[in-house]
Design an enzyme around this catalytic site. Structure first.
Site, PDB file in Angstrom:
ATOM      1  N   HIS B 195    -107.021 -27.178 -14.237  1.00  0.00           N
ATOM      2  CA  HIS B 195    -105.838 -26.317 -14.218  1.00  0.00           C
ATOM      3  C   HIS B 195    -105.270 -26.332 -12.804  1.00  0.00           C
ATOM      4  O   HIS B 195    -106.027 -26.164 -11.845  1.00  0.00           O
ATOM      5  CB  HIS B 195    -106.203 -24.895 -14.633  1.00  0.00           C
ATOM      6  CG  HIS B 195    -105.007 -23.983 -14.747  1.00  0.00           C
ATOM      7  ND1 HIS B 195    -104.147 -24.040 -15.815  1.00  0.00           N
ATOM      8  CD2 HIS B 195    -104.516 -23.039 -13.921  1.00  0.00           C
ATOM      9  CE1 HIS B 195    -103.178 -23.144 -15.653  1.00  0.00           C
ATOM     10  NE2 HIS B 195    -103.380 -22.526 -14.496  1.00  0.00           N
ATOM     11  N   GLY B 204    -101.800 -20.161 -17.419  1.00  0.00           N
ATOM     12  CA  GLY B 204    -100.752 -20.619 -18.328  1.00  0.00           C
ATOM     13  C   GLY B 204     -99.882 -21.706 -17.760  1.00  0.00           C
ATOM     14  O   GLY B 204    -100.319 -22.483 -16.905  1.00  0.00           O
ATOM     15  N   LEU B 230    -107.377 -19.111 -23.292  1.00  0.00           N
ATOM     16  CA  LEU B 230    -106.706 -20.042 -22.385  1.00  0.00           C
ATOM     17  C   LEU B 230    -107.041 -19.792 -20.911  1.00  0.00           C
ATOM     18  O   LEU B 230    -106.897 -18.675 -20.420  1.00  0.00           O
ATOM     19  CB  LEU B 230    -105.184 -19.930 -22.582  1.00  0.00           C
ATOM     20  CG  LEU B 230    -104.332 -20.945 -21.804  1.00  0.00           C
ATOM     21  CD1 LEU B 230    -104.592 -22.359 -22.296  1.00  0.00           C
ATOM     22  CD2 LEU B 230    -102.852 -20.597 -21.907  1.00  0.00           C
ATOM     23  N   ASP B 231    -107.491 -20.850 -20.231  1.00  0.00           N
ATOM     24  CA  ASP B 231    -107.747 -20.807 -18.780  1.00  0.00           C
ATOM     25  C   ASP B 231    -108.767 -19.758 -18.391  1.00  0.00           C
ATOM     26  O   ASP B 231    -108.765 -19.252 -17.272  1.00  0.00           O
ATOM     27  CB  ASP B 231    -106.436 -20.554 -18.003  1.00  0.00           C
ATOM     28  CG  ASP B 231    -105.424 -21.667 -18.230  1.00  0.00           C
ATOM     29  OD1 ASP B 231    -105.837 -22.789 -18.539  1.00  0.00           O
ATOM     30  OD2 ASP B 231    -104.215 -21.399 -18.122  1.00  0.00           O
ATOM     31  N   ASP B 232    -109.651 -19.412 -19.327  1.00  0.00           N
ATOM     32  CA  ASP B 232    -110.603 -18.338 -19.058  1.00  0.00           C
ATOM     33  C   ASP B 232    -112.051 -18.813 -19.082  1.00  0.00           C
ATOM     34  O   ASP B 232    -112.976 -18.036 -18.870  1.00  0.00           O
ATOM     35  CB  ASP B 232    -110.412 -17.229 -20.101  1.00  0.00           C
ATOM     36  CG  ASP B 232    -111.211 -15.998 -19.761  1.00  0.00           C
ATOM     37  OD1 ASP B 232    -111.055 -15.508 -18.628  1.00  0.00           O
ATOM     38  OD2 ASP B 232    -112.005 -15.551 -20.602  1.00  0.00           O
TER      39      ASP B 232
END
Lengths: 287, 287, 287, 287
Positions: B195, B204, B230-232
């Site tokens: 990311h 995001g 998401l992205d966690d």
């Protein structure tokens, strides 16, 4: 950076157009100033011209007090917002602190060693703990306890303490109280805070705990101007340090302290040396 | 790190108690293994014992295939979760990519130069752009276009491509599609994403745009395991680079690319070398 | 940094005196140029004025070919050394490489992706190994083997290959031969080398071995202009990465590769974008 | 890192062979010790086994005073060099300082805040300047002026001051005198110095001046054990900070101060916590 004993520093922002550099440089030259530094930036998206120019006052023809009058035609022509400062002027800085005194100790040491060209006429704390430190550096300490109930009175008291000292800058050196919008409006863009995370990650309370929970591999610190939205003001400086699974929460806090000292002290120095130009919610640092 | 040609690597997590080190070391010694590396960590809050131990297989008495059977009594006694890998085994890695091919090019170069001890039997892209790159490195490319309408079919197709190749790890090398929970569950903790921000800041889409707007002074990149949020997922590695007001959005994107390559390739290498131990939503990196 | 499609960039050094900024800015304005960037530095010890100024050529009244003639009076008055470049001009860069091809692969990728605004008409290597890479990027490769005996002939051959291509910059992308003073004098301050240490530590051969022996905790890389004294030319860029006792010599070499790519590519880009001003044995980087 | 109130720490180095881990872990377990941390490293070139193991003393069967006797058979069998320390023991540290007091102020602050688990029974300075600082932290200061003529007498005086205090570690916190070999031999590998450069670059005097002249882009600081060869002892920690042409020599010195404080304090802490294992001219840091 040179630290000329007697120079003028002009910060300018205005819509970009041709002839700006020429007009400014010519004005300084015509009045017999020698430019020491000139740095310019354009925000192309916004069409903005942003500049910091510093010149030697030794032979400069215009007294600082008359500068505005002489510079007015140029400023008007280009629609400039500008501010002038004098490197020989030492701004008045008040330090706010709670129990964690590492940033306070650091700033006072830097001040004494000549790294920060300002006066520090006052330390305000909501705790008694820093008395010995303030005494050692011979800075007056005022203790103003803050509770939920007395918060507005406490701020009133603080403002009364600040007013007669003509405070140019308030530094929240790990001051754990959230200032009210009313207070902040009294010192617009003149309050610098240190937040112990890499903003905008971990806004609000206990950022090291949040970082520890999330399992990040770096922790950060952020110095920023205080605005009415918590931890959302223009960022001045940030830095990070690597951590690993071997670091406990206590280690994070200890490593964080070293970051906070450096990141806050840079912001304070840059503000004092008129190196920060604010626009929108951003800063340009003319280093 | 040594890169022994034929060693065993054991990753262990279990409740901490006395005698764990002794039991493990004694087991390896009794079976004539020479320990090359042993690193141990305790999460004191959770009371967890976490260990990576690597030993030479040259004279080791137990074939890898029989290890589980011989180790079972110890594992059972201490309630261990464990996984064993063999340094001579080269895991199968599939790379997913969209249009931005810098991470793909970087991983393929590292693979060819011997830095990544894995096989790469497949690249999957939703665009045709990377054909020449895949050809140069002689890696089969499968193009699977993805639209809102065909997303579930596309994932089905991808899973069909992956299945016969016995893929151990999927690397999202700037793959711009969000995988469905169904897909992710098929490869639990075996999908690594890059990311392009310092998570949890700028979750995001378009994190560089977000960073530019916020006026941060450092930009980051984060490699993490993909989970359904998401992205966690658990963070594997992060790094940052300094930016200034002189950097345009385009500069941020360019500086970010250098970060992304390094941060993703470290995560892939550590996974391949069995250096990552997952627990809770965190990782321990035994480097 | 903006990357204006058609701008002029002027680099100036001269003794500091009043009126320099005004004279330059006024000259550009008078000829209808819009200044995009202006950055100025003074070396107070040497009394030197150093400047980079970039302006839009859209409405500029003077053709580039006539610039020297028009600027001559100002240049003469202030005793300026200056050089002019045009952002739309793509300089010709030749890459030299030996067996380690990571910097070559990196530069070619950046070139193809548009990050380096130059032409690369030639790669010269003393080995055959990089043929496939050159072919992939469609850059002509010339192999010029070098031995102790044929060194001077080999350099003669290299110069013959370079001459017709009007090479502006030679980049030694891990080229393991020491160039002769005669060769270097042909391209004064136009040869950039990457040295795999933090200069001036570990001058000469096998710097990673030296670093490993000395037990340093960080390893570095340095890009610099080549002068007749080995590894002593003006430094353009440096960076470091942390290592630990866990890193073998092989790990140092691998970590070093990532540094070398970034540190060399920055130097090349800055040179191409006329951001480097040389004075004495130092560089000013106008970033 | 945990900071257990009462744990034993064992540092071991010996030729590598099978069964080492098992023998050590089994010894601790058999005597009812719970291992808190165990980290092991092998120098494959030298065939050395290096280990740090820490265990809880709560239920440990052997008193520290009898440890050597019980551990002797294992130590003998494997040819170990070893040292034992107790986390509850606070070593005695003497600080030496000259005029620049930033490292002294930093160490004293860290000591007071609990970050350094040691006693500081003495500060020695060759100048009077730090009296107020020592008084504030209530540490006895002894001023021992040093000239070319009285150097050997001065060192004799210093040794007399140190002897009755059973000093475990001497920290040269910007002490600008070179200690004689005789002095150093009295405290072998128990004197830590901070050098204000990235060693081995800029050995000797005025390293910031050397760095400024050479035009480096990063400046460093190095903490190391003092040996008889100037600035050549085993390196404990290093770090760097970026500088630019905008930084004057004075700026380098100021930026250097922040580095020196952090780099020295880490070395002191690691020594105090028995995290440093010396071998050859290198250190292993078990962090």
């Amino acid at each position: 950076m040179s630290r000329n004993k007697n120079s003028a520093i002009l910060l300018i922002s205005c819509p970009d157009q041709k002839g700006l550099n020429a007009a400014i440089a010519e004005f300084i030259f015509r009045n017999n100033g020698n430019i020491l530094h000139a740095d310019e930036h354009q925000d192309e998206d916004l069409g903005l011209f942003l500049m910091r120019v510093e010149w030697d006052l030794a032979d400069f023809a215009i007294p600082m007090t008359d500068f505005a009058q002489h510079f007015a035609p140029i400023a008007k022509k280009f629609g400039m917002e500008w501010s002038l400062s004098n490197s020989s002027h030492r701004p008045n800085v008040a330090l706010f602190v709670s129990k964690y005194d590492h940033c306070l100790a650091d700033l006072l040491y830097r001040h004494r060693s000549g790294e920060l060209a300002c006066e520090i006429p006052l330390v305000i704390s909501n705790h008694l703990d820093v008395q010995a430190l303030a005494d050692f550096y011979r800075i007056p300490l005022q203790v103003v306890p803050v509770t939920k109930e007395n918060k507005s009175e406490a701020e009133k008291r603080e403002l009364e303490l600040l007013a007669p000292l003509k405070i140019d800058l308030i530094v929240l050196a790990r001051y754990m109280q959230v200032l009210s919008p009313d207070f902040i409006r009294k010192y617009p863009h003149r309050i610098i805070n240190i937040h112990h995370s890499f903003l905008p990650a971990f806004v609000g309370g206990k950022p090291h705990h949040q970082a520890y929970q999330r399992g990040v591999k770096l922790i950060g610190a952020t110095s920023h101007y205080v605005t009415e939205v918590l931890d959302d003001g223009p960022i001045i400086e940030q830095d990070v340090v690597r951590i690993s699974h071997r670091d406990t929460l206590e280690d994070l806090i200890q490593k964080g302290r070293d970051l906070e000292k450096v990141v806050l002290s840079r912001a304070v120095r840059w503000h004092i040396e008129s190196r920060i130009l604010l626009y929108g919610n951003k800063t340009v640092i003319f280093d």
